[in-house]
Scaffold this active site. Structure first.
Site, PDB file in Angstrom:
ATOM      1  N   ASP A  19       2.102  -8.414  -7.580  1.00  0.00           N
ATOM      2  CA  ASP A  19       2.740  -7.297  -8.189  1.00  0.00           C
ATOM      3  C   ASP A  19       4.204  -7.111  -8.582  1.00  0.00           C
ATOM      4  O   ASP A  19       4.818  -6.308  -9.213  1.00  0.00           O
ATOM      5  CB  ASP A  19       2.361  -5.676  -7.415  1.00  0.00           C
ATOM      6  CG  ASP A  19       2.868  -6.174  -5.791  1.00  0.00           C
ATOM      7  OD1 ASP A  19       4.001  -6.830  -5.591  1.00  0.00           O
ATOM      8  OD2 ASP A  19       2.368  -5.717  -4.910  1.00  0.00           O
TER       9      ASP A  19
ATOM     10  N   PHE B 224      -7.378  -5.005  -0.217  1.00  0.00           N
ATOM     11  CA  PHE B 224      -8.664  -5.209  -0.508  1.00  0.00           C
ATOM     12  C   PHE B 224      -9.619  -4.692   0.643  1.00  0.00           C
ATOM     13  O   PHE B 224     -10.697  -4.420   0.271  1.00  0.00           O
ATOM     14  CB  PHE B 224      -8.753  -6.770  -0.797  1.00  0.00           C
ATOM     15  CG  PHE B 224      -8.432  -7.259  -1.993  1.00  0.00           C
ATOM     16  CD1 PHE B 224      -8.358  -6.353  -3.169  1.00  0.00           C
ATOM     17  CD2 PHE B 224      -8.229  -8.489  -2.265  1.00  0.00           C
ATOM     18  CE1 PHE B 224      -7.952  -6.721  -4.439  1.00  0.00           C
ATOM     19  CE2 PHE B 224      -7.970  -8.949  -3.569  1.00  0.00           C
ATOM     20  CZ  PHE B 224      -7.816  -8.108  -4.655  1.00  0.00           C
TER      21      PHE B 224
ATOM     22  N   THR C  91       0.870  -1.177  -0.171  1.00  0.00           N
ATOM     23  CA  THR C  91      -0.085  -0.166   0.070  1.00  0.00           C
ATOM     24  C   THR C  91       0.868   1.194   0.059  1.00  0.00           C
ATOM     25  O   THR C  91       0.409   2.223  -0.578  1.00  0.00           O
ATOM     26  CB  THR C  91      -1.031   0.037   1.072  1.00  0.00           C
ATOM     27  OG1 THR C  91      -0.295  -0.086   2.643  1.00  0.00           O
ATOM     28  CG2 THR C  91      -1.970  -1.022   1.143  1.00  0.00           C
TER      29      THR C  91
ATOM     30  N   ASN D   4       1.487  -5.373  11.051  1.00  0.00           N
ATOM     31  CA  ASN D   4       0.315  -5.296  10.208  1.00  0.00           C
ATOM     32  C   ASN D   4      -0.339  -4.021  11.013  1.00  0.00           C
ATOM     33  O   ASN D   4      -0.281  -3.784  12.090  1.00  0.00           O
ATOM     34  CB  ASN D   4      -0.828  -6.353  10.207  1.00  0.00           C
ATOM     35  CG  ASN D   4      -1.713  -6.307   8.936  1.00  0.00           C
ATOM     36  OD1 ASN D   4      -1.188  -6.287   8.150  1.00  0.00           O
ATOM     37  ND2 ASN D   4      -2.842  -6.790   9.455  1.00  0.00           N
TER      38      ASN D   4
ATOM     39  N   CYS E 145      -5.309 -21.829 -25.137  1.00  0.00           N
ATOM     40  CA  CYS E 145      -4.114 -22.201 -25.639  1.00  0.00           C
ATOM     41  C   CYS E 145      -2.762 -21.875 -24.777  1.00  0.00           C
ATOM     42  O   CYS E 145      -1.870 -22.336 -25.202  1.00  0.00           O
ATOM     43  CB  CYS E 145      -3.670 -21.668 -27.087  1.00  0.00           C
ATOM     44  SG  CYS E 145      -3.359 -19.630 -27.097  1.00  0.00           S
TER      45      CYS E 145
ATOM     46  N   HIS F  51      -0.503 -16.406  -5.427  1.00  0.00           N
ATOM     47  CA  HIS F  51      -1.577 -16.052  -6.164  1.00  0.00           C
ATOM     48  C   HIS F  51      -1.331 -15.655  -7.475  1.00  0.00           C
ATOM     49  O   HIS F  51      -1.963 -14.637  -8.178  1.00  0.00           O
ATOM     50  CB  HIS F  51      -2.458 -15.025  -5.318  1.00  0.00           C
ATOM     51  CG  HIS F  51      -2.996 -15.404  -4.236  1.00  0.00           C
ATOM     52  ND1 HIS F  51      -3.501 -14.523  -3.091  1.00  0.00           N
ATOM     53  CD2 HIS F  51      -3.363 -16.539  -3.678  1.00  0.00           C
ATOM     54  CE1 HIS F  51      -4.002 -15.448  -2.124  1.00  0.00           C
ATOM     55  NE2 HIS F  51      -3.930 -16.571  -2.436  1.00  0.00           N
TER      56      HIS F  51
END
Ligand code: NAD
Length: 261
Positions: free
Chosen positions: A109, A40, A33, A225, A137, A126
């Site tokens: 990212d 999210f 961030t 965090n 393909c 992810h």
């Protein structure tokens, strides 16, 4: 040893790093961030503006694909301009200091690699949003190329070679996790001596299971965090601060301690 005995949270994390030989760093959207990519779940985050599109809906419905690519088109400029911040640089420094086993990231990212971590040390659970895949393909093309097509007016881009559906090379909700990365992340989590969470709510599974494997394997847990996580009670140190600012201070203390030793 308690945090107080270690002399305050920054000092405590630095001391834990010095004592460890196989550190696994686990990062989520919160590590990026400060690079300008919104997360999210924070207020103003992506879920406050868009509903997530499930993978099954993406496959089944043209309208879902249109919505998905609309969000993608809007998000991409932030993503493309983002530069690694002090938290990414501090994690790269852990590798240079010979302390890092690997980085397990939920992020798409590529900022850990750009900060200097070796690609083979970064496990992307992810996927990677700098690439787009043809679901028929398997052709891979740069996300940048697809952005130009979206900006030229295409709403739902398809593969120019076979007409198949295009989708960023990332894992959407409802889409299976990549087997190799998931197994490797679990094995490395179980065998580390220190597991550092940076910028994750620890609610997206199976990614959020990794710190549990580390605890089961006997590792210490550090959580950096801004908001609470369900695993805070199990951490040796919880640092409730910004990832970039905090990690810059931590790494400075680690280097100072290593020079003193
Ligand atoms: P999340 O949005 O659920 O949680 C982010 C956490 O980071 C929050 O708990 C928030 O309090 C914290 N945070 C925000 N800014 C911070 C900062 N500067 N310093 C410290 N903490 C900060 O994201 P998540 O837990 O990573 O999981 C959701 C999914 O989001 C993942 O699957 C990931 O793929 C995806 N995602 C990735 C990116 C990216 O690649 N940069 C961006 C958005 C979402």
């Amino acid at each position: 040893m308690s945090e107080a005995e270690l002399g305050g949270p920054i000092e405590a994390v630095a001391a834990l790093i010095i004592r460890s030989r196989k550190i696994v760093v686990f990062t989520g959207a919160g590590v990026s961030t400060e690079s300008g990519i919104p997360d999210f779940r924070s207020p103003g985050g992506i879920w406050s503006r868009y509903a997530p599109v499930m993978y099954q809906d993406f496959l089944a419905s043209h309208e879902a694909r249109r919505q998905y690519w609309k969000m993608q088109k809007e998000r991409y400029p932030d993503f493309a301009q983002a530069q690694p911040n002090p938290a990414h640089h501090a994690v790269a420094e852990l590798e240079r200091l010979g302390k890092l086993d690997c980085v397990i990231t939920q992020n798409i990212d590529g900022l850990h690699q750009r900060a200097g971590n070796s690609p083979e040390k970064v496990i992307e659970l992810h996927g990677n949003g700098t690439w787009v895949l043809c679901l028929r393909c398997g052709r891979r093309l740069p996300r940048e190329e697809v952005q130009k097509r979206l900006e030229a007016g295409e709403e739902v881009p398809t593969c120019e070679a076979c007409g198949g559906l295009l989708k960023p090379a990332t894992v959407s909700f409802g889409q299976p996790m990549p087997d190799k990365e998931t197994w490797e992340a679990e094995a490395r989590s179980r065998h580390c001596d220190l597991f550092m969470v940076i910028g994750s709510t620890l609610v997206v599974y199976p990614a959020a299971q990794m710190p549990v494997y580390a605890l089961e394997g006997g590792a210490r847990l550090v959580i950096i965090n801004l908001s609470e996580t369900p695993l805070d009670p199990y951490a040796t140190v919880v640092l409730r601060g910004k990832a970039g600012e905090t990690m810059a201070q931590v790494i400075e203390r680690v280097k100072a301690k290593m020079e003193d030793a």
